[in-house]
Design a protein around this motif. Structure first.
Motif, short mmCIF file in Angstrom:
data_model
loop_
_atom_site.label_atom_id
_atom_site.label_comp_id
_atom_site.label_asym_id
_atom_site.label_seq_id
_atom_site.Cartn_x
_atom_site.Cartn_y
_atom_site.Cartn_z
N ASP A 102 67.16 64.01 10.48
CA ASP A 102 66.22 63.44 11.45
C ASP A 102 65.71 62.07 10.98
O ASP A 102 65.72 61.09 11.71
CB ASP A 102 64.99 64.35 11.60
N ARG A 103 65.28 62.06 9.73
CA ARG A 103 64.67 60.82 9.21
C ARG A 103 65.70 59.70 9.10
O ARG A 103 65.45 58.56 9.51
CB ARG A 103 64.09 61.07 7.82
N VAL A 104 66.88 60.02 8.53
CA VAL A 104 67.91 58.98 8.33
C VAL A 104 68.30 58.39 9.67
O VAL A 104 68.31 57.17 9.86
CB VAL A 104 69.15 59.56 7.62
N LEU A 105 68.61 59.26 10.63
CA LEU A 105 69.10 58.76 11.91
C LEU A 105 68.02 57.97 12.64
O LEU A 105 68.30 56.90 13.20
CB LEU A 105 69.55 59.93 12.80
N MET A 161 62.39 62.29 16.68
CA MET A 161 63.68 62.97 16.85
C MET A 161 63.48 64.28 17.59
O MET A 161 64.31 64.65 18.44
CB MET A 161 64.33 63.21 15.48
N GLN A 162 62.38 64.95 17.31
CA GLN A 162 62.12 66.19 18.01
C GLN A 162 61.96 65.92 19.52
O GLN A 162 62.46 66.68 20.35
CB GLN A 162 60.85 66.85 17.43
N HIS A 163 61.30 64.81 19.84
CA HIS A 163 61.14 64.45 21.25
C HIS A 163 62.51 64.27 21.92
O HIS A 163 62.76 64.77 23.01
CB HIS A 163 60.31 63.17 21.38
N ASN A 171 57.63 59.24 7.62
CA ASN A 171 58.51 60.37 7.87
C ASN A 171 58.05 61.30 8.99
O ASN A 171 58.86 61.75 9.80
CB ASN A 171 58.72 61.17 6.58
N ALA A 172 56.74 61.57 9.04
CA ALA A 172 56.26 62.48 10.07
C ALA A 172 56.58 61.91 11.45
O ALA A 172 57.04 62.62 12.36
CB ALA A 172 54.76 62.68 9.91
N GLU A 173 56.41 60.59 11.60
CA GLU A 173 56.66 59.95 12.89
C GLU A 173 58.15 60.00 13.24
O GLU A 173 58.53 60.26 14.38
CB GLU A 173 56.18 58.52 12.78
N LEU A 174 59.00 59.74 12.23
CA LEU A 174 60.44 59.76 12.49
C LEU A 174 60.87 61.15 12.95
O LEU A 174 61.65 61.29 13.91
CB LEU A 174 61.21 59.37 11.22
N ASN A 179 74.34 70.33 18.61
CA ASN A 179 73.41 70.64 19.69
C ASN A 179 72.06 69.96 19.49
O ASN A 179 71.38 69.63 20.44
CB ASN A 179 73.26 72.15 19.85
N ARG A 180 71.69 69.74 18.25
CA ARG A 180 70.40 69.08 18.03
C ARG A 180 70.46 67.59 18.39
O ARG A 180 69.54 67.06 18.99
CB ARG A 180 69.96 69.23 16.56
N TYR A 181 71.55 66.92 17.99
CA TYR A 181 71.56 65.47 18.11
C TYR A 181 72.36 64.97 19.32
O TYR A 181 72.52 63.78 19.49
CB TYR A 181 72.08 64.83 16.82
N LYS A 182 72.90 65.88 20.12
CA LYS A 182 73.72 65.43 21.26
C LYS A 182 72.88 64.57 22.19
O LYS A 182 71.71 64.84 22.44
CB LYS A 182 74.31 66.62 22.01
#
Lengths: 841, 113
Positions: free
Chosen positions: A730-733, A779-781, A772-775, A659-662
């Motif tokens: 989040d960071r890896v993707l 992803m949150q966006h 990292n913070a930006e990545l 659900n997070r990454y869909k």
């Protein structure tokens, strides 16, 4: 000069092309072709069954005979040769004089002397007419047997399987491909082929063929066992067609074949023989490459080039049989006295590799590769050019472990004379010269030298050589996505993000040229989606989408689409399952459970898609994104909830991650797996992101891959709680999405990353670049702006109107035709389509 | 060819085709792919992809390769020249072209034009 060519097969036609290329003048060439059609590609004959037409298999360029003035007589067999009078007589009694005669009569299929071999529905596999006969038999058969487990036999088995027959292969020798492959290789090959649904029976000597009880035929074997089938195809080897030569007292080899010297002349200096009917040094060649060599030599010799000479052939082969890589190089059996061999066997992946080296360990003599032939090009060049082996040659075939690159072939070490493309006889020197002439992409290289244009096996090596030469000449090695943008995908990503670009027109205007194409448009669409995550079918973005993204389904071979509702983690309620079943039933769709734990519904026409989605949405489903370069599935086992071994809640985590990454758009499709314990029932280590529960927390594995080039995922971090885990994913993707090339999987991205896993750990665990913070924010966006694309599409009337087979009619596309198989629909094959369309099914 | 004698059929409005995309129109029983390149440049070729026999070319991505205006078949990505119907990778798979005319807001197609 009057030239007669007997036989218009692949080799015969290559002779004509080579002769034309010599610029020979005043040659009157007459070609006698026994078959009713001109030369066609016998190597790809089995594609005839997958729908390639006889015309598409033709080797004759349009206008070839008009341009050269050569004359082709179809369905005209040569009956005899009068060597004293220098004439050929055809079966219909014409007498044709010649100055030079070239025999390219090929070979006959060998059919063992088994009683019953002439029964109806027994075939050989050689010409298009044979194939048409097989097709007719196939339509009236359930089961089929191929006699012969060699190269051609396995090709033929694929054809039977493609026709939907239950298929068997019967081989006299104790293993498949006995000529090219050793015992262990034969075993792996057999296992692979049986996995594909073809049953293999080795060590079987057929005594007779009689009436069957259940099938049309019964094959009785010497060991007392038997096998029944409705049709039989003999593909047990070939015999050179030397009968014309024998009749006219030309010398033949001790094991058949018209004897030739190194200029391809027979014992009569006015007569040449080339291809499978010829024997050079008492040896006949059943491959097309040596035949092509002979054709070139004979043509040049006739055109008065005294230097032309045939020096034998390398019998190394690499092919894909039913999708299984099989390669054999040089002394594959290790017959050289004192030779040593190294072998690698992976029974899980069914990969077998062997190299044979000289007694002093310095030279590569031979190799066998089954299941994965990635090293073929490198090994072949090492063997052909006598390149000195590294001190530990076993690393040439061992899978690379972390951080250690496999010792490749320094292409620099190859001599200029090294033949890189054996189909088209292109040397390294020629490729380098072509770079000098301006060929800087593989497409240009193919057009300019033909290297890699036939079987394509040498393309990786050609690319390496080309790039090295470009670097040597001080040229920039080009990684531009296409002619419209002088940038790589990564650079386009940065331009879009930094320049806040939201449309393709703007991107083109600021950084590109032309109109764009099917390469850069999907790249731009994917980058826009990763950066801004707007609705993909928005007016400005719709024209950039591949058919799959445009119709939010997966296009299938007949132009219909398949639909996959999302089932996060593979979890579905009984009501949900019933709803999916009802939709499938209502629209007559074929249903299949996929490898990623989803239900795939096939056979929807474009105008049905919105109706199907509406019903699925009403039942609580959303798009599964099975069409996009995006997150596909998060596979899970039942975990600690139900499993007596599970230590973590793998389903719960899988649902949350999915659900997070869909909907996340990425350079290639992405898959996850979550296993509840180290038994690994979700096969998480074969996924881009793999998670395995331990009693101390979650272990994260990254950059694994199933599919065509499997790669085990690598352990990235251990003992994580859920928040840490999600932060890392989040960071890896996002780092992958930002920096990978177009269509680059995480596995290749990782392998091409300088510094390897350590670098990734530095950047993503220790924040060495401060990114990292930006990545995470980005992803949150993406997660926050998720929308179900199906829902948006069906509720926007303007978008919905685009889902029609015809812009001016509500009719259904009559090209989408189904037939029934095992109680469900499947696309009609070409030969079924016409009658089915007539019946209006 | 003499457009005056050709039999043009109105198939849709201009706005039915998004710029840079194609639609499939049924013209005298034949599947015709009509493309709108940019805002106002229209082309028509057969919709059936000769390699697969599926009626899908209108669903391909439109663009240019050098001087040629092309659509890439969505199935096997062969490119077809929108002006001549020629298949760039395998000329033996080329398709027919058809005439397109714009009258006001309407798009008209004539077979074989």
């Amino acid at each position: 000069m009057k030239i007669i060519l007997i036989g218009h097969g692949m080799v015969g036609h290559k002779f004509l092309e080579s002769l034309a290329a010599t610029g020979i003048e005043h040659a009157q060439v007459t070609v006698l072709c026994e078959e009713p059609r001109a030369a066609y590609d016998r190597v790809h004959l089995s594609e005839f069954f997958s729908g390639r037409s006889a015309e598409a298999l033709s080797l004759v360029e349009a206008g070839f005979f008009e341009r050269t003035g050569f004359s082709l007589r179809l369905a005209t067999r040569a009956a005899s040769i009068d060597r004293r009078g220098n004439t050929v007589t055809t079966v219909d009694g014409q007498v044709l004089p010649y100055d030079k005669l070239v025999i390219a009569a090929g070979s006959n299929p060998f059919v063992p002397q088994v009683p019953g071999r002439d029964r109806a529905h027994c075939h050989v596999y050689r010409t298009i007419e044979d194939l048409e006969g097989m097709q007719l038999s196939g339509s009236k058969s359930q089961t089929g047997v191929v006699v012969g487990g060699g190269l051609l036999g396995l090709e033929c088995a694929k054809a039977l399987r493609d026709m939907g027959l239950q298929t068997h292969v019967v081989e006299f020798a104790p293993r498949l491909m006995a000529v090219q492959v050793d015992e262990a290789g034969g075993r792996v090959l057999q296992a692979k082929i049986e996995e594909l649904g073809v049953q293999v029976h080795t060590g079987r000597n057929t005594l007779e063929i009689t009436d069957g009880a259940r099938g049309r035929h019964r094959m009785v074997f010497a060991d007392g066992s038997h096998l029944e089938a409705d049709m039989i195809v003999f593909s047990a080897g070939i015999r050179p067609r030397d009968e014309l030569a024998r009749q006219s007292q030309l010398a033949v080899g001790p094991r058949g074949g018209i004897a030739i010297d190194s200029t391809c002349r027979t014992s009569d200096p006015d007569i040449y023989a080339i291809g499978e009917c010829a024997a050079w040094n008492e040896q006949t060649f059943g491959l097309v490459a040596p035949g092509y060599d002979m054709a070139r030599v004979a043509a040049r010799h006739i055109a008065d080039d005294a230097d032309a000479s045939f020096v034998g052939a390398d019998m190394s082969t690499k092919l894909k049989l039913m999708g299984v890589d099989v390669a054999s190089i040089g002394d594959a059996h290790g017959r050289t006295a004192g030779s040593r061999s190294y072998q690698y066997l992976d029974e899980r992946r069914q990969v077998y590799k062997k190299i044979v080296v000289s007694p002093d360990g310095q030279q590569l003599l031979g190799a066998v590769l089954i299941g994965d032939a990635a090293e073929y090009g490198t090994l072949l060049q090492m063997a052909l050019n006598g390149i000195k082996l590294p001190a530990e040659p076993e690393f040439l075939i061992l899978p690379s472990s972390d951080g250690k690159a496999q010792p490749g072939l320094g292409v620099d070490a190859l001599p200029d004379s090294a033949q890189i493309c054996s189909c088209n006889d292109v040397s390294k020197g020629r490729i380098n010269a072509a770079v000098g002439e301006g060929a800087c992409t593989i497409a240009e290289m193919k057009a300019c030298t033909k290297a890699g244009a036939t079987c394509g096996g040498c393309v990786p090596l050609v690319t390496q050589i080309m790039k090295l030469e470009m670097a040597k000449r001080g040229m920039a090695v080009n990684n531009h996505v296409c002619e419209h943008f002088p940038y790589s995908r990564q650079e386009i990503y940065h331009l879009v993000r930094v320049g806040d670009i939201r449309s393709f027109d703007e991107l083109l205007a600021r950084h590109g040229q032309g109109l764009g194409c099917d390469i850069c448009k999907p790249v731009a669409a994917s980058v826009f989606a990763s950066c801004w995550n707007e609705f993909v079918l928005k007016k400005d973005l719709a024209a950039l989408q591949d058919s799959n993204d445009y119709y939010l389904g997966n296009i299938q071979k007949d132009g219909s689409y398949s639909v996959v509702p999302r089932m996060p983690g593979g979890e579905v309620t009984p009501d949900g399952l019933i709803a999916v079943g009802q939709v499938a039933k209502k629209y007559g769709l074929y249903t299949k459970v996929t490898g990623g734990q989803r239900v795939d519904l096939f056979g929807a026409r474009v105008e049905q898609l919105p109706l199907i989605w509406e019903e699925l949405i009403a039942a609580g489903f959303e798009s599964g994104h099975a069409y996009g370069k995006s997150l596909r599935t998060v596979k899970s086992c039942v975990g600690s909830t139900w499993c007596r071994y599970g230590v973590g809640d793998s389903v719960g985590l899988a649902v949350e991650l999915e659900n997070r990454y869909k909907g996340l758009r990425s350079p290639h499709k992405i898959k996850f797996g979550v296993s509840g314990c180290t038994r690994e029932c979700a096969e998480a280590q074969g996924k881009d992101i793999g998670i395995i529960a331990t009693d101390k927390g979650w272990n994260l594995y990254i950059c694994g891959n199933g599919g065509m080039k499997p790669r085990h995922a690598e352990l990235f971090a251990t003992d994580l709680d859920k928040a840490q885990l999600i932060q890392l994913i989040d960071r890896v993707l996002m780092f992958y999405v930002r920096t990978a090339d177009r269509l680059q999987r995480t596995s290749t991205w990782r392998e091409n990353l300088e510094g390897g896993l350590d670098y990734l750990k530095d950047v993503l665990l220790h924040d060495s670049l401060g990114l990292n913070a930006e990545l995470e924010a980005q992803m949150q966006h993406v997660a926050d702006t998720y929308q179900c694309e199906w829902k948006t599409a069906v509720t926007d009337p303007a978008v919905r109107r685009r889902f029609r087979s015809f812009v001016n009619s509500d009719k259904a596309d009559e090209h989408v035709v189904f037939v029934e198989e095992r109680g469900q629909i499947r696309p009609a094959r070409p030969e079924e389509r016409v009658p089915a369309m007539a019946e209006g099914i | 060819m003499n457009t005056a004698t050709a039999n043009y059929t109105a198939v849709c409005e201009i706005d039915d085709i998004l710029p840079g995309t194609g639609v499939c129109a049924l013209v005298e029983g034949r599947h015709v792919a009509v493309f709108r390149v940019g805002q106002s440049d229209f082309h028509a070729i057969d919709n059936v992809d000769p390699k697969s026999g599926a009626s899908v070319l209108s669903r391909g991505l439109v663009g240019n390769l050098g001087d040629r205006l092309v659509v890439a078949s969505p199935l096997y990505k062969n490119h077809f020249d929108l002006r001549t119907g020629e298949c760039l990778e395998m000329p033996e798979l080329s398709v027919a072209t058809h005439g397109v005319r714009i009258e006001g807001q309407r798009v008209l197609v004539a077979l074989g034009g």
